[in-house]
Design a protein around this motif. Structure first.
Motif, PDB file in Angstrom:
ATOM      1  N   UNK A  50      -3.393  -2.475  -3.437  1.00  0.00           N
ATOM      2  CA  UNK A  50      -3.248  -1.446  -4.474  1.00  0.00           C
ATOM      3  C   UNK A  50      -2.043  -1.674  -5.391  1.00  0.00           C
TER       4      UNK A  50
ATOM      5  N   UNK B 230      -2.244  -2.274  -9.418  1.00  0.00           N
ATOM      6  CA  UNK B 230      -1.578  -1.375 -10.364  1.00  0.00           C
ATOM      7  C   UNK B 230      -0.566  -2.141 -11.212  1.00  0.00           C
TER       8      UNK B 230
ATOM      9  N   UNK C 264     -11.928   1.185  -2.734  1.00  0.00           N
ATOM     10  CA  UNK C 264     -11.517   1.565  -1.375  1.00  0.00           C
ATOM     11  C   UNK C 264     -10.260   2.438  -1.395  1.00  0.00           C
ATOM     12  N   UNK C 265      -9.349   2.107  -2.271  1.00  0.00           N
ATOM     13  CA  UNK C 265      -8.102   2.865  -2.294  1.00  0.00           C
ATOM     14  C   UNK C 265      -8.134   4.010  -3.300  1.00  0.00           C
ATOM     15  N   UNK C 266      -9.276   4.225  -3.909  1.00  0.00           N
ATOM     16  CA  UNK C 266      -9.431   5.361  -4.817  1.00  0.00           C
ATOM     17  C   UNK C 266      -8.587   5.231  -6.073  1.00  0.00           C
ATOM     18  N   UNK C 267      -8.359   3.997  -6.526  1.00  0.00           N
ATOM     19  CA  UNK C 267      -7.471   3.786  -7.674  1.00  0.00           C
ATOM     20  C   UNK C 267      -8.130   4.224  -8.990  1.00  0.00           C
TER      21      UNK C 267
ATOM     22  N   UNK D  31       3.130   3.234  -5.590  1.00  0.00           N
ATOM     23  CA  UNK D  31       1.882   3.370  -6.355  1.00  0.00           C
ATOM     24  C   UNK D  31       2.035   4.463  -7.404  1.00  0.00           C
TER      25      UNK D  31
ATOM     26  N   UNK E 273      -6.639   7.850   0.581  1.00  0.00           N
ATOM     27  CA  UNK E 273      -6.050   6.562   0.953  1.00  0.00           C
ATOM     28  C   UNK E 273      -4.529   6.679   0.995  1.00  0.00           C
ATOM     29  N   UNK E 274      -3.892   5.638   1.499  1.00  0.00           N
ATOM     30  CA  UNK E 274      -2.439   5.614   1.631  1.00  0.00           C
ATOM     31  C   UNK E 274      -1.721   5.837   0.311  1.00  0.00           C
ATOM     32  N   UNK E 275      -2.351   5.439  -0.801  1.00  0.00           N
ATOM     33  CA  UNK E 275      -1.675   5.599  -2.086  1.00  0.00           C
ATOM     34  C   UNK E 275      -2.115   6.872  -2.803  1.00  0.00           C
ATOM     35  N   UNK E 276      -2.913   7.686  -2.126  1.00  0.00           N
ATOM     36  CA  UNK E 276      -3.262   8.991  -2.685  1.00  0.00           C
ATOM     37  C   UNK E 276      -4.596   9.037  -3.403  1.00  0.00           C
ATOM     38  N   UNK E 277      -5.299   7.910  -3.486  1.00  0.00           N
ATOM     39  CA  UNK E 277      -6.637   7.917  -4.092  1.00  0.00           C
ATOM     40  C   UNK E 277      -7.652   8.466  -3.106  1.00  0.00           C
ATOM     41  N   UNK E 278      -8.793   8.863  -3.630  1.00  0.00           N
ATOM     42  CA  UNK E 278      -9.811   9.414  -2.738  1.00  0.00           C
ATOM     43  C   UNK E 278     -11.105   8.633  -2.870  1.00  0.00           C
ATOM     44  N   UNK E 279     -11.807   8.534  -1.783  1.00  0.00           N
ATOM     45  CA  UNK E 279     -13.128   7.900  -1.860  1.00  0.00           C
ATOM     46  C   UNK E 279     -14.047   8.544  -0.832  1.00  0.00           C
TER      47      UNK E 279
ATOM     48  N   UNK F 152       0.845  -1.197   0.000  1.00  0.00           N
ATOM     49  CA  UNK F 152       0.000   0.000   0.000  1.00  0.00           C
ATOM     50  C   UNK F 152       0.878   1.243   0.000  1.00  0.00           C
ATOM     51  N   UNK F 153       2.073   1.092  -0.508  1.00  0.00           N
ATOM     52  CA  UNK F 153       3.051   2.170  -0.442  1.00  0.00           C
ATOM     53  C   UNK F 153       2.738   3.265  -1.474  1.00  0.00           C
ATOM     54  N   UNK F 154       2.600   4.482  -0.966  1.00  0.00           N
ATOM     55  CA  UNK F 154       2.208   5.593  -1.821  1.00  0.00           C
ATOM     56  C   UNK F 154       3.209   5.901  -2.930  1.00  0.00           C
TER      57      UNK F 154
END
Lengths: 366, 345
Positions: free
Chosen positions: A222, A226, A43-46, A13, B325-331, A8-10
């Protein structure tokens, strides 16, 4: 948390997203088969981080979404009319049957219990010898070994008041059904990592060859997703179609042989009706003749007809990726998570519920 | 607990319908338990209600406790019933003072269990500096309850300088959580029948009035709102704040403090910690300029070691809670629909 936070590393990602953006030159539609992947993407907004060329299409891999309505009605019937202790995974409870959901039935006094494992249901059967205990065995190949094991354990310890109501579906035939639909416009697939953990990856080779599409076995975090998307996009841009395994830290090529042996001992492959989609040949498991005594469908011979779905619900087309949830006129209007017209609006893995949350976010953030 | 409060000798070991009848049996049970342990000048009068002087701005609240199992890692229904109401008063910016205490007991409850519950009520009231001044006990037939239900109602005086009001939530206000989230719900889950798992996770049930009082004494009106995220968790309370203030809330997932074991349990169980219940933490919405100071101050208060800034009030996306979120996405973080149900896989 080790083995989780690194996926889950920003920064990682961002690197992967940059790479996807630099590789992609034209629009591609990629289906993630598994509802768990859909859930994670949302959930992670991908979805809103991906370049606009990458169109993720949510697949039929939401087990509660594709469980036929008459089986839910049957589960309710067994709990209400036969006085059975009906055990189920949690997210099955809210899915609407013809008249009501298992949660409604529980509220009316039926003994319906949420469990994490069918093995607990066998224990419940042991401590309630005067009652029938039925486990609602829903799921893809992932949950099949545990359900098979519960039958084996019950048989071994002479527990006769235990049975399972099976609604097991299989991923490879579902991918073929999606591809065979003439309206299908999928360019590549992320296959479900956990299913392949059990079954291995060999089943997907023939599909890659038959349809000439890339399939990448992908995990759920995530970074997994990706990476899987990048692998598919790279193949598409290069014009290749290969079977690749992104999730190799968990998925072995040959799968989990012990788990597969348990499945083979207890189940056999049969045709199965998928809610919203219809009959798919050889797409499900049923209990085999040897363990027929543990098949709730045979033990309790009740004929519950399949009720018609709500006419306004387009779940079938959504599950096949032909329509997006937002194409449904009732999406977010008559159909919301609190008042679902169809199953995909219920489970957090269902495409409609996922889109409901996502589209709200898109609107709010625009 | 047992050494300082040995259980009295009673000629019955189970509570029966007669103990709720108001006659001799009722008296026998209550005299040796409730009145013995919780007695004070007002309760000891045994009157129909408590009579006392009161003046000034007041907070008044009620809550019912129906938890199963009654005894869980880190607490039991008794202290929960006291702390829950004490904390609701604290969230109003009040100093809790008096509580009422009502039991609805299902016939068959062991006296020993009842005793343990009342002992923990005594300890919790002492820790919170409140008195039980009136109460009631009813017994219902077997099958008509779930061992014991408790209702507590509380009254407290608003602290000087406190001005807690949803209308005071403004753009750029900072949202602070007082400690790690989701411990209570996961502790309960770990012992709930059919879902048991082994862990060291304890419920966070505890009184928060001391931390709140010191916060208001120190920062006064710059503390705009206090809320305790009990049922429905952080997500539901933040949604209430967004809805009732007509403003947006922006959270950063990585900043939300959570114990590693609780996080792991949530992953395994398929639960989102944002929706898991808490009993011993609060959210405060404060003026931006004092937010860092508030965090430092809180971390020195009891039960607030991990106080952290988790987000901010914004004018964008009114009435909605958005999380990065931790990876910068939004929800969007929605209100919990019904109860949180564990996923299949």
């Amino acid at each position: 948390m080790k083995f989780l936070s690194e996926y889950r590393d920003g920064d990682l990602a961002k690197k992967l997203l940059d790479e996807i953006t630099s590789v992609v030159t034209k629009p591609w539609s990629i289906m993630e088969v598994c509802g768990g992947q859909t859930h994670s993407l949302v959930k992670h907004g991908i979805l809103d981080l991906l370049p606009s060329e990458v169109n993720m299409i949510h697949g039929p891999g939401c087990p509660v979404c594709v469980t036929p309505m008459h089986l839910i009605d049957k589960a309710i019937y067994l709990a209400e009319e036969k006085g059975a202790i009906l055990c189920s995974y949690g997210d099955m409870l809210r899915v609407p049957g013809a008249q009501k959901s298992l949660l409604d039935s529980k509220a009316l006094g039926a003994d319906i219990r949420i469990l994490y494992s069918p093995l607990e249901a066998v224990e419940i059967a042991k401590s309630n010898p005067d009652k029938e205990v039925v486990f609602f065995a829903v799921g893809f190949e992932t949950t099949a070994p545990a359900n098979a094991l519960s039958v084996l354990q019950a048989a071994e310890s002479g527990v006769n008041n235990y049975s399972i109501l099976t609604s097991h579906v299989l991923v490879p035939p579902a991918i073929e059904a999606v591809m065979d639909d003439e309206e299908c416009n999928i360019d590549g697939f992320l296959a479900a990592g956990h299913v392949c953990t059990i079954m291995g990856i060999s089943e997907y080779g023939p599909i890659v060859d038959k349809y000439n599409i890339p399939i990448v076995v992908t995990g759920f975090e995530p970074i997994d997703l990706l990476q899987g998307i990048l692998m598919v996009v790279k193949q598409l841009e290069q014009g290749s179609s290969e079977l690749e395994n992104q999730y190799s830290r968990v998925v072995r090529t040959e799968g989990n042989l012990k788990a597969m042996e348990m499945i083979q001992n207890v189940f056999e492959v049969q045709d199965r009706v998928w809610r919203g989609i219809g009959n798919i040949p050889e797409s499900g498991y049923e209990i085999n003749a040897q363990y027929a005594a543990y098949d709730a469908n045979l033990k309790f011979k009740v004929d519950i007809p399949d009720s018609p779905e709500n006419e306004e619900c387009i779940a079938g087309q959504v599950l096949k990726g032909i329509k997006k949830p937002k194409d449904c006129p009732q999406f977010g209007k008559k159909c919301k998570p609190e008042f679902p017209l169809g199953a995909p609006m219920v489970s957090s893995e269902g495409a409609c519920a996922a889109y409901y949350h996502f589209s709200q976010a898109a609107q709010a953030l625009s | 607990m047992q050494l300082s409060c040995p259980m009295p000798k009673l000629d019955f070991d189970k509570i029966t319908l007669g103990h709720g009848g108001g006659g001799t049996l009722s008296n026998k049970l209550l005299e040796k338990t409730v009145f013995e342990l919780l007695g004070n000048d007002l309760l000891d009068k045994h009157h129909d209600g408590a009579i006392f002087d009161w003046e000034g701005k007041t907070a008044f609240t009620t809550d019912s406790f129906v938890i199963s199992p009654l005894f869980f890692p880190g607490g039991n229904i008794g202290e929960l019933a006291v702390n829950g109401t004490v904390n609701d008063l604290a969230m109003c910016g009040a100093k809790p003072k008096y509580l009422s205490l009502s039991f609805i007991i299902e016939e068959g409850l062991l006296v020993e269990e009842f005793w343990k519950i009342v002992v923990s009520i005594k300890e919790a009231t002492e820790a919170a500096g409140v008195k039980i001044i009136t109460g009631d006990t009813k017994v219902v037939e077997h099958g008509k309850g779930d061992k014991i239900f408790i209702n507590t109602t509380g009254i407290g005086k608003i602290l000087p300088n406190a001005d807690i009001n949803i209308n005071r939530v403004e753009e750029a206000d900072v949202i602070i959580v007082s400690d790690v989230v989701a411990s209570h719900g996961i502790a309960i889950m770990s012992v709930r029948k059919g879902l048991e798992f082994e862990s060291d996770i304890l419920s966070d049930t505890r009184p928060l009035h001391t931390a709140v009082e010191s916060l208001i004494t120190q920062f006064g009106k710059d503390i705009h709102l206090l809320k305790d995220p009990t049922r429905g968790g952080l997500a539901s309370v933040l949604n209430e704040i967004a809805r009732d203030s007509s403003r947006g809330i922006y959270l950063e997932e990585q900043k939300i403090p959570i114990d590693d074991q609780v996080k792991a349990a949530c992953e395994i169980l398929g639960l989102d910690p944002l929706y898991v219940a808490n009993e011993g933490i609060f959210i405060t919405v404060v003026k931006e300029s004092i937010s860092e100071e508030v965090v430092q101050h809180l971390r020195k208060q009891p039960h607030c070691t991990n106080a952290s800034i988790i987000g901010q009030v914004v004018n964008d996306h009114p009435k909605q809670v958005v999380i990065k979120s931790g990876i910068g996405g939004k929800r969007i973080v929605n209100m919990l629909v019904g109860q949180q149900l564990p996923r299949i896989c």
